[in-house]
Design a protein around this motif. Structure first.
Motif, PDB file in Angstrom:
ATOM      1  N   THR A  99       0.864  -1.176   0.000  1.00 11.70           N
ATOM      2  CA  THR A  99       0.000   0.000   0.000  1.00 11.70           C
ATOM      3  C   THR A  99       0.897   1.221   0.000  1.00 11.70           C
ATOM      4  OG1 THR A  99      -1.673  -1.196   1.252  1.00 11.70           O
ATOM      5  CG2 THR A  99      -1.849   1.203   1.220  1.00 11.70           C
ATOM      6  N   PHE A 100       0.753   2.051  -1.023  1.00 10.81           N
ATOM      7  CA  PHE A 100       1.622   3.217  -1.182  1.00 10.81           C
ATOM      8  C   PHE A 100       1.289   4.261  -0.129  1.00 10.81           C
ATOM      9  CE2 PHE A 100       3.119   7.182  -3.000  1.00 10.81           C
ATOM     10  CZ  PHE A 100       4.342   6.822  -3.537  1.00 10.81           C
ATOM     11  N   GLY A 101       2.337   4.841   0.476  1.00  9.62           N
ATOM     12  CA  GLY A 101       2.138   5.868   1.481  1.00  9.62           C
ATOM     13  C   GLY A 101       2.578   7.231   1.005  1.00  9.62           C
ATOM     14  N   ALA A 102       3.886   7.370   0.727  1.00 11.97           N
ATOM     15  CA  ALA A 102       4.432   8.677   0.367  1.00 11.97           C
ATOM     16  C   ALA A 102       5.784   8.494  -0.306  1.00 11.97           C
ATOM     17  CB  ALA A 102       4.580   9.541   1.607  1.00 11.97           C
ATOM     18  N   SER A 103       6.310   9.623  -0.761  1.00 12.96           N
ATOM     19  CA  SER A 103       7.648   9.675  -1.326  1.00 12.96           C
ATOM     20  C   SER A 103       8.389  10.804  -0.641  1.00 12.96           C
ATOM     21  CB  SER A 103       7.559   9.939  -2.828  1.00 12.96           C
ATOM     22  OG  SER A 103       8.833  10.259  -3.336  1.00 12.96           O
ATOM     23  N   PHE A 110      10.327   5.410  -1.481  1.00  7.92           N
ATOM     24  CA  PHE A 110       8.880   5.327  -1.334  1.00  7.92           C
ATOM     25  C   PHE A 110       8.586   4.718   0.030  1.00  7.92           C
ATOM     26  CE2 PHE A 110       8.903   4.594  -6.126  1.00  7.92           C
ATOM     27  CZ  PHE A 110       8.537   5.887  -6.414  1.00  7.92           C
ATOM     28  N   GLN A 111       7.660   5.316   0.758  1.00  9.45           N
ATOM     29  CA  GLN A 111       7.213   4.742   2.017  1.00  9.45           C
ATOM     30  C   GLN A 111       5.969   3.927   1.715  1.00  9.45           C
ATOM     31  OE1 GLN A 111       4.185   5.876   4.001  1.00  9.45           O
ATOM     32  NE2 GLN A 111       4.624   4.057   5.210  1.00  9.45           N
ATOM     33  N   VAL A 112       5.966   2.648   2.140  1.00  9.62           N
ATOM     34  CA  VAL A 112       4.845   1.749   1.869  1.00  9.62           C
ATOM     35  C   VAL A 112       4.439   1.032   3.149  1.00  9.62           C
ATOM     36  CG1 VAL A 112       5.475   1.390  -0.551  1.00  9.62           C
ATOM     37  CG2 VAL A 112       6.372  -0.146   1.181  1.00  9.62           C
ATOM     38  N   SER A 113       3.219   0.490   3.139  1.00 16.95           N
ATOM     39  CA  SER A 113       2.701  -0.312   4.244  1.00 16.95           C
ATOM     40  C   SER A 113       2.327  -1.686   3.711  1.00 16.95           C
ATOM     41  CB  SER A 113       1.457   0.347   4.842  1.00 16.95           C
ATOM     42  OG  SER A 113       1.739   1.644   5.268  1.00 16.95           O
ATOM     43  N   ASP A 114       2.323  -2.667   4.589  1.00 16.40           N
ATOM     44  CA  ASP A 114       1.937  -4.050   4.240  1.00 16.40           C
ATOM     45  C   ASP A 114       2.659  -4.525   2.988  1.00 16.40           C
ATOM     46  OD1 ASP A 114       0.151  -4.113   6.414  1.00 16.40           O
ATOM     47  OD2 ASP A 114      -1.371  -3.100   5.216  1.00 16.40           O
TER      48      ASP A 114
END
Length: 139
Positions: A99-103, A110-114
């Motif tokens: 899941t995309f969060g931010a850059s 890239f900050q991602v979750s799961d």
């Protein structure tokens, strides 16, 4: 969250974890100093700024406009993909989903979750952009 103490009920906000990305190379953490080695290495223009000729003066506004249009469309893409499932295609034929969060500001991470990888799931992660060939998402 409610805490009861005696006859009073106290309402407290639920704590939220904060992700702090690394700061940039300059004191303001913006990364836009055109004389910095990092900017020169990552953001070279096709028109040299040291030797300005009449042809360059005409070409420079066109190049700046083209770059601004490309940058704006890329940033809009990043905004539209926030909180969506993204598939990253990486080197060595590795495909991961998250899941995309931010850059970060210079689009180096890239900050991602799961993050679902071939060896397991990571709750939160940073993906280095130089490891990514492409990414895709469903609109």
């Amino acid at each position: 969250m409610q805490i009861t103490g005696g006859n009073k009920k106290l309402n407290m906000a639920t704590p939220v974890s904060v992700l702090r990305l690394p700061k940039g190379p300059d004191p303001n953490s913006r990364g836009f100093d055109p004389k910095s080695p990092r900017f020169i290495a990552l953001c070279r223009t096709s028109i040299p700024t040291s030797a300005v000729s009449e042809a360059d003066v005409e070409q420079l506004p066109k190049e700046q406009h083209a770059r601004s249009v490309l940058r704006e469309s890329f940033l809009r893409c990043l905004l539209s993909v926030t909180n969506k499932k993204v598939q990253f295609h990486m080197y060595e034929r590795v495909k991961v989903e998250a899941t995309f969060g931010a850059s970060d500001i210079d689009v180096m991470n890239f900050q991602v979750s799961d993050l679902h990888t071939p060896i397991g799931v990571q709750k939160e992660a940073l993906i280095r952009c130089q490891d990514v060939i492409s990414f895709s998402f469903d609109a």
